[in-house]
Design an enzyme around this catalytic site. Structure first.
Site, PDB file in Angstrom:
ATOM      1  CG  HIS A 365       2.027   0.584   7.743  1.00 29.88           C
ATOM      2  ND1 HIS A 365       2.849   1.240   8.601  1.00 29.88           N
ATOM      3  CD2 HIS A 365       1.373   1.545   7.042  1.00 29.88           C
ATOM      4  CE1 HIS A 365       2.702   2.540   8.450  1.00 29.88           C
ATOM      5  NE2 HIS A 365       1.810   2.744   7.518  1.00 29.88           N
ATOM      6  NE  ARG A 472      -2.061   0.098  -3.003  1.00 30.25           N
ATOM      7  CZ  ARG A 472      -3.127  -0.671  -3.219  1.00 30.25           C
ATOM      8  NH1 ARG A 472      -2.987  -1.987  -3.334  1.00 30.25           N
ATOM      9  NH2 ARG A 472      -4.329  -0.148  -3.305  1.00 30.25           N
ATOM     10  CB  CYS A 678      -5.584   0.013 -10.089  1.00 27.60           C
ATOM     11  SG  CYS A 678      -5.094   1.677  -9.609  1.00 27.60           S
TER      12      CYS A 678
HETATM   13  C1  PEP Z   1      -6.701   3.947  -4.877  1.00 27.87           C
HETATM   14  O1  PEP Z   1      -6.741   5.013  -4.264  1.00 27.87           O
HETATM   15  O2  PEP Z   1      -7.702   3.412  -5.386  1.00 27.87           O
HETATM   16  C2  PEP Z   1      -5.424   3.230  -5.045  1.00 27.87           C
HETATM   17  C3  PEP Z   1      -5.334   2.169  -5.815  1.00 27.87           C
HETATM   18  O3  PEP Z   1      -4.380   3.674  -4.302  1.00 27.87           O
HETATM   19  P1  PEP Z   1      -4.195   3.341  -2.760  1.00 27.87           P
HETATM   20  O4  PEP Z   1      -5.271   2.398  -2.350  1.00 27.87           O
HETATM   21  O5  PEP Z   1      -2.840   2.766  -2.603  1.00 27.87           O
HETATM   22  O6  PEP Z   1      -4.357   4.704  -2.157  1.00 27.87           O
END
Ligand code: PEP
Ligand code: MG
Length: 751
Positions: A365, A472, A678
């Site tokens: 975190h 997020r 993303c």
């Molecule tokens: C991913 O998995 O690429 C994503 C953007 O989500 P996170 O990194 O928050 O799991």
């Protein structure tokens, strides 16, 4: 019962040691006197002090009994010879017949072959290895426990003296610790380079009086302090009842240690040998830290951590040194900590130039918050909390995961160049901030930013992002100690939309599980959390939180456009069910008389390979798709994104992965489904260029990456790059990276 033959009296030895410390000698002379004194008191012919020159090399720094010419000449590697073995294992060796011992190494220059028995103990301070203290005798005998204990107590005092710089002097090897430049290699938590001055999150306690005259008084001091800590822990425990199970477990462990008879007994014995109460606590703490470094079991390590924390509390009580040392935070603070929670990090906010953690992980975190705040972060910087002192000059290279502590002039010069180059590039990026990301052959890519905290929103303006491609929402849950209320969330989401000022914000519903564990939710002991009960799986199985969040989003958007994205959809039914929850929430909001959003777009994250092969119907129905490259890549290659060993093993530009991504692009083209990417790779210029070349038209990334990616796209002919990628693929390359890099070099030159 003490052996009547043994005349070693540790209290007398410590008292003499203290007199030496009070004398006006320094450096080598002082160390020589000390070795003579110890040899006398231990009734041994030899006493030698070996100190570390660097992480791997020990040097004989003073001796009574061995050839004086070998001082500062004899060196050994960690693990080499009996001395090296003591150092490596952090454990004593006590043998009546050293030459026949496994690992013995004969060093002719010292003349030590005439000595038979050997007792070596580590000189260590709080898990930091400083050297080895050795006594040897001609007659073959094993040292008695009482002698071993005495030597260990002396080694502890030597470690404290080193800490205080007591060996500073003419001997080249005797420079005080904490004055030499140190280079530490960790891992990248967040890219970027910065320099500043050390600010210790938890300043270390310095024991200035390791030797005490009145053991009775010291025993009382120890007992009083332990009692105070015990009462404090009981109070905390009473307050925590009804709170989180984990917190109670930690406190129970504290209490167990605080009441542990063995722990108390060992400290009391050390006091009776002549140590002060604080030195006795620190000696126990050093032993615990040394054990901590060897224990693999995570649970046991945590318990040793608890013991370590408890010792810190005791030390603060005994020395009167609180967390607030009165030191002033430097104007350019670089935060140093063993680990830090996200909320504590947010308290420091953007004032920090960089962060260096001894532990931590890329997905922790703290790392997520550091990334959100765009503060360079190095994790796994072993020993940093031992090495760094408040106010030390420090340079942090987040790109390479390297830390220069107290750097010398050449490093400073090179590093300043790096920072200057970054600043220069930053200026260039600012100048193109308001221009579209259009390639030389006229293809425009929408560049959006990833966010998760209110603190991110100002970057929307500063970076030139077209909107927030991934918000997020779990970060708001992670930084709290309890589940946020619907009204809090709705107020927050409304502020996010206000700050976005009409630009689109894609809110991803709660993505918890795997590495993202909420402190106030019962932890699930899953064998494989990345493949476990996470994200939308939790949302659909326990829909209370999902419903609350959807309501909060609908209320926040009232009369405005709302974009919602569901994470980790592995099959189309999950999307259908999640979407139905949204519809239900909307209907309920209308019944309650709340203003509905002006328009609602609903999409899914494509993070598992399975979704790429979902029926056409899904592609037609879903409002939009966003590829979560971080997760998708880990499942495609079956390589854990949190596991430093395998994380970098597979290249994003691997032909198989790129081909897979291209197929997703093509399916979306056929069904006319808006698609974006993303994951972290969207923010890496070379990777971003390749994603654009295979047909992605929207990329969402960290705000700091928008400038570099846009600048790359401006210089590129995407059609040509696509041909290079295809050529590499036709060539049978495993990764297109080598050919792409060559091509990009020529493009940069001609641009
Ligand atoms: C991913 O998995 O690429 C994503 C953007 O989500 P996170 O990194 O928050 O799991
Ligand atoms: Mg993901």
């Amino acid at each position: 019962m003490a052996d009547p033959e043994i005349k070693t009296d540790s209290r007398q030895m410590l008292a003499r040691l203290r007199d030496v410390m009070a004398e006006d000698s320094a450096g080598q002379a002082r160390l020589n006197t000390i070795t003579t004194l110890i040899a006398e008191e231990m009734h041994s012919q030899v006493c030698s002090v070996y100190l570390f020159r660097d992480e791997e090399t020990l040097e004989l720094c003073a001796t009574e009994g061995l050839n004086p010419d070998s001082v500062h000449q004899t060196r050994m590697r960690m693990g080499e010879g009996l001395v090296g073995l003591v150092a490596r294992k952090g454990q004593r060796i006590n043998t009546p017949d050293a030459p026949s011992e496994r690992g013995f190494r004969y060093m002719p220059e010292t003349g030590e072959e005439i000595y038979s028995s050997f007792l070596g103990v580590p000189i260590q301070r709080l898990g930091e290895k400083l050297g080895v203290l050795v006594v040897q005798t001609k007659d073959s005998r094993e040292f008695a426990d009482i002698e071993v204990d005495a030597l260990e107590v002396v080694a502890m005092v030597l470690a404290e003296m080193a800490e205080l710089g007591a060996f500073v002097g003419e001997g080249a090897a005797l420079t005080a610790l904490h004055t030499l430049p140190v280079l530490l290699r960790g891992s990248t938590g967040q890219e970027g380079a910065a320099q500043g001055h050390v600010w210790l999150h938890e300043p270390r306690v310095v024991v200035t009086n390791p030797i005490a005259e009145d053991p009775q008084r010291e025993l009382e001091r120890l007992q009083e302090a332990v009692e105070e800590v015990r009462v404090g822990v009981d109070k905390m425990l009473a307050g925590a009842r009804g709170g989180g199970k984990e917190q109670i477990e930690v406190l129970e462990a504290y209490r167990m240690f605080a009441n542990s008879k063995g722990w108390m007994r060992r400290m009391e014995e050390d006091i009776s040998r002549g140590l002060s109460a604080e030195a006795a606590v620190e000696k126990e703490q050093s032993t615990a830290r040394a054990r901590m470094q060897q224990v693999k079991d995570v649970y046991l390590r945590d318990r040793l951590h608890d013991l370590d924390d408890l010792s810190n509390r005791l030390l603060r009580k005994l020395t009167g040194q609180g967390l607030d040392t009165g030191a002033e935070m430097p104007s350019d603070p670089v935060l140093i900590a063993r680990n830090i929670g996200p909320a504590e990090l947010l308290d420091y906010g953007r004032s920090l130039k960089a962060i260096v953690l001894e532990e931590g992980s890329v997905g922790s975190h703290a790392a997520i918050v550091a990334r959100a705040l765009a503060i360079p972060l190095v994790i796994h910087a072993n020993r940093i909390t031992n090495e760094a002192l408040n106010g030390d000059h420090i340079m942090v290279d987040g790109d390479q995961g390297i830390v220069h502590l107290r750097p010398d002039d050449t490093v400073v010069a090179a590093f300043k160049d790096k920072i200057a180059m970054q600043a220069e590039a930053q200026e260039r990026y600012t100048s193109i901030r308001d221009k579209p990301a259009t390639s030389r052959d006229g293809v425009t890519i929408a560049l959006k930013m990833n966010a998760g905290l209110m603190a991110d929103l100002p970057s929307l303006e500063g970076s030139g992002a077209e909107g927030v491609g991934l918000f997020r929402t779990e970060l708001q849950f992670l930084v709290r100690n309890q589940m946020p209320k619907r009204s809090e969330l709705s107020a927050l989401y409304a502020r996010v939309l206000d700050a976005a000022n009409g630009k689109q914000v894609v809110f991803r519903t709660l993505d918890i599980g795997s590495d993202k564990v909420l402190p106030y939710m019962k932890p699930n002991d899953e064998p494989n959390p990345a493949l476990g009960w996470r994200a939308i799986r939790v949302g659909l199985d326990k829909p209370g939180v999902l419903r609350m969040q959807l309501q909060a989003l609908l209320r926040a958007a009232a009369g405005r456009r709302l974009t919602v994205m569901f994470p980790f959809i592995a099959q189309s039914e999950e999307y259908t069910a999640a979407r139905a929850e949204l519809e239900k929430a909307l209907a309920r909001e209308k019944v309650l008389g709340h203003v509905a959003p002006e328009a609602i777009e609903v999409g899914a994250m494509l993070e598992t390979p399975s979704l790429a092969f979902a029926p056409d119907k899904f592609f037609e129905e879903v409002g939009f798709l966003s590829i979560g490259g971080n997760d998708l890549k880990q499942f495609f290659f079956a390589a854990d994104r949190e596991n430093e060993r395998v994380r970098r093993r597979y290249d994003t530009l691997n032909v198989s992965f790129l081909t897979f991504l291209e197929q997703i692009v093509q399916r979306c083209e056929v069904s006319n489904t808006p698609l974006s990417f993303c994951g972290e790779d969207a923010g890496r210029p070379v990777e971003a260029a390749c994603l654009a070349a295979i047909g992605l038209r929207t990329l969402s990334m960290r705000p700091a990456s928008i400038g570099p990616v846009k600048s790359m796209l401006h210089r590129l002919d995407l059609g040509e790059l696509r041909r290079v990628i295809y050529a590499a693929r036709d060539d049978g390359a495993q990764s297109v990276r080598p050919m792409v890099t060559d091509f990009l070099r020529t493009q940069t030159r001609t641009a």
